[in-house]
Design an enzyme around this catalytic site. Structure first.
Site, PDB file in Angstrom:
ATOM      1  CG  ASP A 416     -15.291 -20.294  -1.325  1.00 35.87           C
ATOM      2  OD1 ASP A 416     -15.094 -19.377  -2.131  1.00 35.87           O
ATOM      3  OD2 ASP A 416     -15.142 -20.185  -0.093  1.00 35.87           O
ATOM      4  CD  GLU A 469     -12.091 -18.621  -4.719  1.00 36.74           C
ATOM      5  OE1 GLU A 469     -11.927 -17.398  -4.658  1.00 36.74           O
ATOM      6  OE2 GLU A 469     -12.455 -19.307  -3.745  1.00 36.74           O
TER       7      GLU A 469
END
Length: 739
Positions: A416, A469
């Protein structure tokens, strides 16, 4: 057994006052066994015990009990035994008698070489070294505790077993590594515990959960729990042996992202969430039927605040107790694998929350984080940033990643917020960040960490995926580290997502003027290994659902979403959608609700699920749609400039397999007699028509196929004349060729 009593045996060291009052940094200097020639003096600290007796163990005879002398009001009890004799304690409490080994009778617990690896950030199995480890030492069953707190004056293990009294079990400091250790006999799995930490200045911090705990209490409770050491029962050997092929560069990858607490509420009760075993029973057949190859779980590492959806975790080694035990979680993974479904976890090394029981200021100093808020605080999320320059912090994070991959057989990690890690000025104004040593904005320590992470994972678990990401144009995210890249397997294609959503939200009347918005992505589609993502981030924070962004009346909105999905599945790049998208969910996602499962009775909603199911089947069955997803040789334009009709057409290609012709009509006007160039003549059959009545469409089309004539068009030697349904996509293949 007679032992000569000597007054010197009961003389207490000068530092005893620090021990009695919980200030001692070296409890082993006073407690436990201390040799005085022919006898060993034993000292124990039990403030509330009525009396304590030494039980001297003898190899071929009954044990002998000897009383220990209580030393005034200190809580210390002192006794003597023959030098080298084995012993244990009999403690008489006000309401019970307890027999136990002496925690301070054990020598050094942690191997020096392993501690050196920890200090260097190179120990890949910290889940076996640190935290709470049930084990047997010198024939005694108990739990070995270890925690990193180099700046603390004193660290104690506290729990139900000692009434959360920090004076009872102070730990030994292994100075070189800054790690505190203690073996407590008699404990086992299921015990609740925390660490009581005294700072250098003598202040007691709020009780800290174990950063390395493999289990925890269910939130909002915050204690760590001793996890069972029993190995999980795995039945996924076939999957593990073949997943490398299933996750290879030329394999289809269709991912269903979900938030476990809100995917489905048991019995429709809004206050309940599924256990791992309940989830396995309902999610697996659903995902199988829909044709997804993988599920991706939003973070399941233990997190205190449910409203963070898991993106503010504190237990990077513990699956959330909200859904069951670690064994339950492993059973869920096992069930997915035996059903042929891969599992990807969201994993958050970019930041952590400032809850007082967590990592923040863990030992009274900035330990896991930076001291300077210009480096150590994410203002967007009010969270702390890991200090990637510390070996121990890098090792902590990498060991977490490896644990999920090795201990739990996870097939990939989606990392993330990588962009926030790469740039020191991420979401900061001038003066709110510190340049790197070269004066630049790149976070060199984070870059080094990501490279070390990916190299370590690829070396340890070469068939596992690492997914970034990353929302910027950082070069080489998926390029190997040896070639100067970051080393990820895949990168979320955020640019494609933003451009495509903006385009499909436009009124079809004007789409011809904005084709560049969806054509632009093909200029860089092969620069990285991409995953096309329509994630949870696109259906929350006031953005509305995917369906709500589509223009037109109710029928047109559904048709727009159908052609959008068909465009996505035919575009180069792997696929990811968030739960609810396949139901054409009307409302924005809320973590307090669930997808509108009852809406499947609506033909438009059920039709959307049918379309996604067929797209996944074709994507899996037709190599032209996936084999060269990251190779420009897998894509060829046919029509990319028909701005008047807003029509696009291209070929997807794979050596040795039939091509797939993709044609999009991006307006609600039916186009009759539309000529499209194709590479071969003869019959072409319609493999997909997103306007089919089975999907809730109008049923316009080409009767299942057309015949291409040897009439050149669009640079191709042959062409076919098509009816293009409104707001629809067609997939066609030469009828005489195999897939």
């Amino acid at each position: 057994m007679r032992i000569r009593q000597d007054a010197a045996h009961y003389v207490l060291p000068d530092s005893v006052d620090d021990l009695v009052h919980g200030r001692s940094s070296d409890p082993f200097a006073i407690l436990g066994r201390h040799n005085m020639g022919r006898v060993d003096v034993i000292r124990v600290l039990y403030h509330d015990a009525a009396r304590v007796r030494l039980v001297v163990e003898r190899p071929r005879a009954s044990p002998i009990e000897r009383p220990m002398r209580r030393m005034g009001e200190t809580g210390l009890h002192v006794g003597t035994i023959p030098a080298g004799a084995r012993y244990h304690l009999k403690i008489v409490w006000a309401d019970a008698v307890e027999e136990t080994a002496d925690p301070y009778s054990f020598g050094l617990l942690l191997d020096e070489a392993e501690l050196n690896l920890f200090a260097e950030g190179r120990h890949g199995q910290l889940d076996h070294l640190m935290g709470a480890q049930p084990m047997v030492i010198d024939g005694m069953v108990g739990v070995r505790f270890a925690v990193w707190a180099p700046n603390a004056r004193r660290v104690s293990v506290i729990g139900d077993f000692n009434f959360w009294d920090g004076r009872r079990h102070p730990m030994r400091l292994r100075h070189a590594a800054g790690v505190w250790e203690l073996f407590i006999p008699g404990l086992g799995p299921g015990e609740r515990y925390k660490f009581e930490i005294m700072t250098r200045e003598g202040h007691i911090l709020p009780h800290k959960a174990d950063p390395f705990a493999r289990f925890a209490e269910r939130p909002p409770a915050t204690a760590s729990v001793v996890a069972s050491p029993a190995p999980f029962a795995w039945n996924d050997a076939d999957w593990m042996a073949t997943r490398g092929r299933a996750q290879a560069d030329d394999a289809p990858l269709a991912i269903y992202e979900l938030h476990v607490p809100s995917w489905r509420r048991p019995q429709g009760d809004p206050d309940r969430i599924m256990s791992w075993r309940e989830l396995a029973g309902e999610l697996i057949p659903y995902v199988q039927a829909a044709g997804f190859t993988h599920v991706e779980l939003m973070p399941v590492m233990e997190y205190p605040f449910g409203g963070s959806w898991g993106y503010q975790p504190l237990g990077l080694f513990a699956p959330s107790a909200r859904h069951g035990t670690p064994a339950d979680f492993a059973a869920f993974i096992d069930a997915c694998h035996t059903a042929g479904i891969g599992v990807i976890l969201d994993w958050v090394p970019a930041h952590f929350p400032n809850d007082v029981h967590g990592l923040a200021c863990f030992d009274g100093c900035a330990l896991y984080e930076h001291q300077d808020p210009r480096e150590g605080v994410h203002r967007d999320w009010n969270t702390h940033i890991y200090n990637f320059g510390r070996h121990e912090v890098r090792g902590f994070l990498i060991a977490s990643a490896l644990m999920w991959l090795e201990r739990f057989h996870i097939d990939g990690l989606r990392v993330d917020a990588v962009a926030s890690m790469l740039y020191r000025d991420y979401s900061r104004r001038e003066g709110e960040w510190i340049p790197n040593i070269h004066g630049g904005r790149e976070n060199l320590e984070a870059v080094a960490f990501l490279r070390q992470l990916n190299e370590t994972v690829h070396e340890t678990c070469p068939d596992a995926m690492m997914i970034a990401e990353e929302s910027t144009a950082w070069p080489g995210v998926t390029r190997p580290v040896a070639q100067g890249g970051l080393g990820f397997s895949y990168k979320w294609n955020m640019g494609w997502m933003h451009d495509s959503l903006r385009f499909f939200a436009r009124d079809p009347l004007w789409r011809g003027y904005h084709l560049n918005e969806i054509l632009f992505g093909l200029h860089y589609a092969f620069s990285e290994h991409f995953i096309l993502c329509l994630s949870h981030d696109e259906v929350t924070h006031g953005k509305g659902s995917l369906l709500a962004r589509m223009p037109g009346d109710g029928w047109q909105r559904h048709a727009n979403l159908r052609v959008f999905f068909a465009f996505m599945w035919a575009h180069p790049g792997r696929k990811l959608v968030f739960m609810g998208a396949e139901l054409a969910q009307e409302a924005e996602w809320s973590h307090e609700g669930e997808p509108p499962w009852r809406s499947l009775d609506d033909p438009l909603k059920g039709g959307m699920l049918g379309l996604i199911t067929d797209l996944n089947r074709l994507y899996r069955d037709l190599p032209a749609l996936h084999a060269l997803d990251s190779d420009p040789a897998g894509f060829a334009w046919i029509i990319g400039d028909d701005t008047a009709n807003a029509v696009l057409a291209w070929l997807r290609l794979a050596p040795g397999h039939a091509p797939v012709l993709v044609v999009l009509n991006l307006t609600p006007v039916v186009r009759h007699g539309y000529r499209v160039g194709v590479p071969v003549g003869g019959a072409w059959r319609e493999r997909l028509n997103s306007d089919a009545s089975a999907y809730g469409g109008s049923g316009e089309g080409n009767g299942g196929g057309v015949v291409a004539q040897p009439e050149p068009a669009h640079g191709q030697p042959c062409s076919c004349v098509l009816t293009l349904p409104p707001l629809a996509a067609l997939y066609l293949q030469p009828a005489g060729e195999g897939s």
